[in-house]
Design a protein around this motif. Sequence first.
Motif, short mmCIF file in Angstrom:
data_model
loop_
_atom_site.label_atom_id
_atom_site.label_comp_id
_atom_site.label_asym_id
_atom_site.label_seq_id
_atom_site.Cartn_x
_atom_site.Cartn_y
_atom_site.Cartn_z
N ARG A 31 0.85 -1.18 0.00
CA ARG A 31 0.00 0.00 0.00
C ARG A 31 0.89 1.24 0.00
O ARG A 31 1.91 1.30 0.69
N VAL A 32 0.49 2.24 -0.78
CA VAL A 32 1.27 3.46 -0.92
C VAL A 32 0.54 4.56 -0.19
O VAL A 32 -0.68 4.67 -0.28
N HIS A 33 1.30 5.41 0.50
CA HIS A 33 0.69 6.51 1.22
C HIS A 33 0.38 7.60 0.23
O HIS A 33 1.24 8.36 -0.17
N PHE A 121 3.82 17.83 3.88
CA PHE A 121 4.35 17.81 5.24
C PHE A 121 5.86 18.03 5.30
O PHE A 121 6.43 18.21 6.36
N ASP A 315 -9.35 7.18 8.19
CA ASP A 315 -7.95 7.45 7.88
C ASP A 315 -7.57 8.76 8.58
O ASP A 315 -8.25 9.77 8.42
N PRO A 316 -6.48 8.75 9.35
CA PRO A 316 -6.13 9.97 10.10
C PRO A 316 -5.88 11.19 9.23
O PRO A 316 -6.01 12.32 9.69
N ILE A 317 -5.56 10.99 7.95
CA ILE A 317 -5.34 12.15 7.08
C ILE A 317 -6.64 12.96 6.94
O ILE A 317 -6.62 14.17 6.74
N PHE A 320 -6.82 15.15 9.87
CA PHE A 320 -5.82 16.21 9.74
C PHE A 320 -6.29 17.31 8.79
O PHE A 320 -6.30 18.49 9.13
N TYR B 28 3.89 2.74 4.09
CA TYR B 28 2.55 3.23 4.38
C TYR B 28 2.37 3.41 5.89
O TYR B 28 1.84 4.44 6.35
N GLY B 31 4.07 6.55 7.06
CA GLY B 31 3.29 7.74 6.72
C GLY B 31 2.12 7.92 7.67
O GLY B 31 1.85 9.05 8.13
N GLN B 32 1.42 6.83 7.97
CA GLN B 32 0.28 6.92 8.88
C GLN B 32 0.75 7.36 10.27
O GLN B 32 0.11 8.19 10.93
N ILE B 35 1.33 11.05 10.41
CA ILE B 35 0.10 11.86 10.47
C ILE B 35 -0.52 11.79 11.87
O ILE B 35 -1.00 12.80 12.39
N LEU B 38 1.37 14.19 13.86
CA LEU B 38 0.97 15.58 13.57
C LEU B 38 -0.36 15.91 14.23
O LEU B 38 -0.56 17.00 14.77
#
Lengths: 346, 149
Positions: A31-33, A121, A315-317, A320, B28, B31-32, B35, B38
């Motif tokens: 999986r890619v971020h 970021f 998803d935490p993004i 954010f 991945y 990255g999580q 976040i 943050l």
Amino acid sequence: MLTRQEIDRLLGFLERALPDVTKVGVGNIARVHSGVSRETYSVDLQYTDKRGDHARGLLIRRDLGGGLRARERAIEHAAYRSFFGKGVPVPEPFALVEDASVLGGPFLILDRIEGHAPSIFQPDPYGGRRETTGRDFFAILGAIAAADPYDTQLPGVVDTPAAEDCWRRELDHWERVLARDSLEPQPIAAAAIRRLRRNPPKAPPRLAVVHGDFRKGNFMIDAQGRIVGVLDWELAHIGDPMEDLAWALDPLWAGETQLAAGLLDWREAIEIWQSASRRVFNAEALNWWSLFSHVKGIAIWTSAARAYHDGRNQDPILAFTGWYCAARHNKMIADRLASAGDGMLL
Amino acid sequence: MKPSFASILMGGAGAIAADIAPRLDDEYARGQAAIVGLLMTLVAQEADRAADTLSLESVAMRAIFAEAAKQQLPDQLRRRLLQMAEAPPAENFTVSALEELVMPMKALLIELHEALEDRADAWARPLEKKVWDVLCLGADHRSLYLPIL
């Protein structure tokens, strides 16, 4: 992650999609971020046909959000097909699969581009090659604006507004998104929307393809800082090219810098865009679309917050962007409209 | 002395960035983790001030509503402005309770703001400025910075 059953179904799909194939295998699935509205996987494909053995790096972008997402994926696929090999670096589209029985939702398969996506970021994601990336950034944005939308496949999947209606259609759309997804009243966005409706921009002389989300995070660069892929076309539409320029120039993407898109001196950026787009820069229109960009941003972040709040996607993004990016855009609007009166950016 | 919410959260974010994320093999997951770190820094900034911001907004909006209720605005709007201005003050100072209290005020502020924009009268401009003052106050107090982790 993809389950074993999903990988088996993906293999079955690839066997059917590749002509005259005798053997298919996939490996190194990771999986890619990337992105907030989809899952992206990097996959190494190996297959054998009558010409021999082949290896191909793929990206699989999967949506689990139902009908609306299916339309976005179709738009993205049409955009990749329109621009691949035509001066705008995009990955070659391999397939759009709308059959949810394969991976549980529509998905897009693209050829993988080697490079990395500078992240919002990272304070300096360009490794000292910021200006190289910046010149590519505005030249590519100009090249998209230069394309005749009727020579692309977009008119088949998105509507074509009258030039004088571009602004209204976009504002109506994002106002509806805000009304649908807001968890609380939004007096700053509401004031900006009223201001925009009272002072509409002039119609563009010619319609253009609008990428819709052209910014840091949605393109890939190589080791020399050259942009090798523009991604995330799901918001692509036909409209006013100043819309794309304004979104790309939104201060949110500039970080702590005063540079255009955090990349280049403003004058140089606009000169490059004008030259590549063969369009005249319109400061008044840019000003309108810039305020619009803040509103559009708030709508996008509001939807992210809503999805997170409702538990549809945790998803935490999403938390954010729904918080930090919304706070930034609210502050930008408040600062512009409260002080100057006309909210001018330039 | 006990550690503040902010110092605990910032410490946690630092641990994620320095100790945990680098040990994760998967890109991945790294990255999580970044976040989540943050997000912890955002909560660290907001935890102490959130109730204060909402209280300040509530007081400022009530004052605007009281003043606007005396002006030449539609009767129905004036009645609601007065009602909101004279509503009982907050007794529960949790962030969630204050948010519940402020939400109908913000809805009424939107209505008032639009009504003021439509008025050409001299009295409307200073009131409109006060609306922007309270909107800026909220936007300023909720400003967030992104630390380099």
